[in-house]
Design an enzyme around this catalytic site. Structure first.
Site, PDB file in Angstrom:
ATOM      1  N   GLN A 258       0.829  -1.199   0.000  1.00 18.14           N
ATOM      2  CA  GLN A 258       0.000   0.000   0.000  1.00 18.14           C
ATOM      3  C   GLN A 258       0.864   1.249   0.000  1.00 18.14           C
ATOM      4  OE1 GLN A 258      -3.162  -0.261   2.807  1.00 18.14           O
ATOM      5  NE2 GLN A 258      -3.748   1.882   2.650  1.00 18.14           N
TER       6      GLN A 258
ATOM      7  N   LEU B 112       0.989  -5.611   2.131  1.00 20.92           N
ATOM      8  CA  LEU B 112      -0.085  -6.184   1.309  1.00 20.92           C
ATOM      9  C   LEU B 112       0.475  -7.077   0.209  1.00 20.92           C
ATOM     10  CD1 LEU B 112      -1.574  -5.506  -1.690  1.00 20.92           C
ATOM     11  CD2 LEU B 112      -2.895  -6.528   0.162  1.00 20.92           C
TER      12      LEU B 112
ATOM     13  N   HIS C  21       0.504  -1.539  10.777  1.00 23.24           N
ATOM     14  CA  HIS C  21       1.519  -2.375  11.422  1.00 23.24           C
ATOM     15  C   HIS C  21       1.860  -1.868  12.825  1.00 23.24           C
ATOM     16  CE1 HIS C  21       1.890  -4.509   7.694  1.00 23.24           C
ATOM     17  NE2 HIS C  21       2.122  -3.381   7.057  1.00 23.24           N
TER      18      HIS C  21
END
Length: 311
Positions: free
Chosen positions: A10, A93, A197
């Site tokens: 991303q 991702l 995260h």
């Protein structure tokens, strides 16, 4: 000639992504059209024409990156430029795309997983006040020290000298204030929707574990690497656990790249996605690596010896 595959995370998304693939390749058209059918949305319209605000939404950009990565690989295979990759890895991702390409799950399963992940992370962003900051220079040890000082988490270890911290937005200021004192050349707040995260994504991780639980995973056909440790992973149940942990845990992309090259001896990679972010990270990790970004159809054709468009 062998190649490893790298898949974007991303932040790499850009309006117009995948359009040249769709226009130039019947294989890409089939991938994008199937994705729209599975998701029940006009994903390709968001990718090709935006608006940027829509494409940037976590619940849209994650499926968009997954589909472009898969479409790129399908074109490579169709043109006879890729048989079996030597290894498959991705950033955040991109790891889910890498798992699909390695044979862990089929396209429909992967797309549904990515869509659920994006939706759940979007909900986590909307319900928290999170932020992120990138650190330039300095050591890994000092980054963890700074994270503890500021009460945030280490989100990404991208390459030597580039580490990202993530957490409550009110604590990102502490990161910026103390970075130089701990040996970092620069610290800059990132323009992001939330604290990816980090512990602020715990709700998304818990819900994603429920999504993964009934899914059937296979042992990968090629070496695939988990961001959670930077090491190869093959047990289907362990892969599920790693994909859940990755949502809140540190992304060891630098370690993934180092271990993939060490384990397989691979030095040539295709970056399958928009931009050339991973090529830059790879070069700063190991200057001997040759990474070819394949963002557009002309990149795939010219850089792999193919010059004609297909119908």
């Amino acid at each position: 000639m062998s190649f490893g595959l790298l898949f974007s995370g991303q932040g790499a998304q850009v309006v117009g992504m995948g359009l040249s693939l769709y226009k130039g390749s019947a294989m890409a058209r089939s991938v994008y059209d199937l994705a729209d059918q599975i998701l029940g949305i006009e994903l390709k319209e968001h990718c090709f024409y935006g608006p940027e605000a829509k494409l940037t939404e976590t619940c849209v950009c994650q499926p968009a990156l997954f589909v472009q990565g898969v479409a790129t690989v399908e074109i490579l295979k169709h043109l006879g430029k890729l048989e079996q990759p030597s290894c498959s890895l991705g950033l955040s991702l991109g790891e889910l795309t890498a798992m699909h390409v390695a044979g862990v799950y089929d396209f429909e399963t992967g797309l549904k997983l990515v869509a659920a992940r994006g939706r759940l992370m979007q909900e986590a962003c909307d319900s928290t006040e999170g932020g992120m900051a990138v650190l330039i220079g300095g050591s890994r040890e000092k980054a963890f020290e700074l994270a503890e000082l500021a009460d945030v988490d280490v989100a990404n270890l991208n390459c030597p000298g580039q580490i990202v911290l993530s957490g409550e937005k009110k604590h990102i200021g502490t990161v910026l204030e103390n970075a130089k004192g701990l040996g970092f050349k620069m610290a800059k707040e990132l323009n992001v929707a939330g604290a990816y995260h980090s512990r602020l994504m715990q709700g998304a991780a818990d819900a994603f574990a429920d999504v993964l639980s009934p899914m059937k995973f296979e042992t990968p056909d090629v070496p695939v690497y988990t961001n959670t440790t930077g090491k190869a992973i093959s047990d289907p149940d362990e892969i599920k656990q790693a994909l859940v942990k990755q949502i809140t845990g540190s992304v060891y992309f630098e370690d993934c790249l180092i271990n993939a090259t060490k384990d397989t001896g691979e030095t040539q990679f295709f970056e399958c996605g928009p931009g050339a972010v991973l090529a830059g990270l790879a070069k700063r990790t190991d200057r001997s690596l040759d990474v070819k970004p394949l963002a557009e159809y002309v990149d795939i054709s010219s850089k792999t010896g193919e010059t004609r468009f297909i119908s």
